[in-house]
Design a protein around this motif. Structure first.
Motif, PDB file in Angstrom:
ATOM      1  N   UNK A  82      -1.870   1.942   4.953  1.00 21.33           N
ATOM      2  CA  UNK A  82      -2.481   0.848   4.195  1.00 21.33           C
ATOM      3  C   UNK A  82      -2.313  -0.512   4.872  1.00 21.33           C
ATOM      4  N   UNK A  83      -1.676  -0.521   6.044  1.00 23.65           N
ATOM      5  CA  UNK A  83      -1.429  -1.765   6.793  1.00 23.65           C
ATOM      6  C   UNK A  83      -0.703  -2.807   5.941  1.00 23.65           C
ATOM      7  N   UNK A  84       0.363  -2.340   5.293  1.00 19.12           N
ATOM      8  CA  UNK A  84       1.175  -3.208   4.447  1.00 19.12           C
ATOM      9  C   UNK A  84       2.637  -3.065   4.847  1.00 19.12           C
ATOM     10  N   UNK A  85       3.440  -4.034   4.427  1.00 16.39           N
ATOM     11  CA  UNK A  85       4.875  -3.889   4.641  1.00 16.39           C
ATOM     12  C   UNK A  85       5.416  -2.891   3.611  1.00 16.39           C
ATOM     13  N   UNK A  86       6.650  -2.471   3.792  1.00 15.78           N
ATOM     14  CA  UNK A  86       7.221  -1.468   2.900  1.00 15.78           C
ATOM     15  C   UNK A  86       7.528  -2.026   1.510  1.00 15.78           C
ATOM     16  N   UNK A  87       7.724  -3.350   1.394  1.00 20.09           N
ATOM     17  CA  UNK A  87       8.093  -3.930   0.087  1.00 20.09           C
ATOM     18  C   UNK A  87       7.006  -3.721  -0.968  1.00 20.09           C
ATOM     19  N   UNK A  88       5.734  -4.087  -0.708  1.00 17.75           N
ATOM     20  CA  UNK A  88       4.722  -3.835  -1.745  1.00 17.75           C
ATOM     21  C   UNK A  88       4.505  -2.346  -2.005  1.00 17.75           C
ATOM     22  N   UNK A  89       4.686  -1.510  -0.972  1.00 16.87           N
ATOM     23  CA  UNK A  89       4.552  -0.064  -1.163  1.00 16.87           C
ATOM     24  C   UNK A  89       5.642   0.422  -2.123  1.00 16.87           C
ATOM     25  N   UNK A  90       6.877  -0.019  -1.883  1.00 15.43           N
ATOM     26  CA  UNK A  90       8.006   0.372  -2.737  1.00 15.43           C
ATOM     27  C   UNK A  90       7.768  -0.082  -4.176  1.00 15.43           C
ATOM     28  N   UNK A  91       7.282  -1.319  -4.353  1.00 18.83           N
ATOM     29  CA  UNK A  91       7.012  -1.840  -5.695  1.00 18.83           C
ATOM     30  C   UNK A  91       5.918  -1.027  -6.387  1.00 18.83           C
TER      31      UNK A  91
END
Length: 198
Positions: free
Chosen positions: A19-28
């Motif tokens: 998703x080309x995102x950092x892990x923080x928004x994925x974790x949230x």
């Protein structure tokens, strides 16, 4: 929708790359999905997509029958023509979807059709609960309507539901809504192997 199957494990790192995102928004997002019942977070294993169980299906359809039965009664009693007209517009959209064999958009308008019916009850708490179930209902709706034949059956049922409501025929409406929801529930049962209905 349906990219990730029930029981499948999701990896936070892979999702972040995909998703080309950092892990923080994925974790949230994963924690939010767990809170809503779509995932189970397992230590050292990742997130597992929740299965759709027989109990889940039965509970959702019991709520639908309860809410939509009451909403139909209130709509007829209060002569809520505005909601009937909105439901008619949703039927027009569904007819277009049937003509174009557009299953995904059909399910979207199916949800709007039923939400409009619930809105007619003028019970904000009931609407909020039903609205909170919408993602689960959408997930089941996409499971249930997997063929153009089933889409046309649902559309035909909606025409009959609206006609009964316009005519103030509550007994006919109740018979149709019970049959309509039963068909949808059984369609889900046929698609998901571990759901067996007697």
């Amino acid at each position: 929708m349906h990219k990730y199957k029930p029981g499948q494990f999701l990896n936070e790192i892979h999702l972040a790359k995909e998703l080309s995102l950092s892990r923080t928004p994925i974790r949230e997002a994963l924690h939010a999905l767990e809170a809503e019942g779509f995932l189970t977070l397992l230590p050292n294993r990742g997130a597992q997509v929740a299965a759709i169980t027989k109990k889940d299906v039965e509970e959702l359809f019991e709520l639908r029958l309860l809410f939509e039965g009451l909403a139909g009664e209130k709509l007829v009693t209060q002569k809520n023509y505005a909601c009937l007209d909105l439901m008619e517009k949703m039927l027009d959209k569904q007819r277009e979807c049937c003509q174009n064999n557009d299953l995904v958009r059909f399910v979207e308008y199916d949800r709007k059709f039923h939400l409009t019916l619930i809105r007619a009850a003028e019970n904000e708490k009931m609407y909020k609960i039903y609205d909170e179930l919408r993602d689960h209902l959408l997930r089941l709706g996409l499971q249930a309507i997997q063929s153009t034949e089933l889409m046309h059956v649902a559309y035909t049922d909606h025409i009959a539901l609206l006609k009964a409501l316009r005519n103030g025929a509550l007994e006919e409406y109740h018979n149709i809504i019970v049959d309509h929801l039963s068909k949808t529930r059984n369609a889900v049962a046929q698609i998901i192997p571990n759901l067996l209905y007697s």
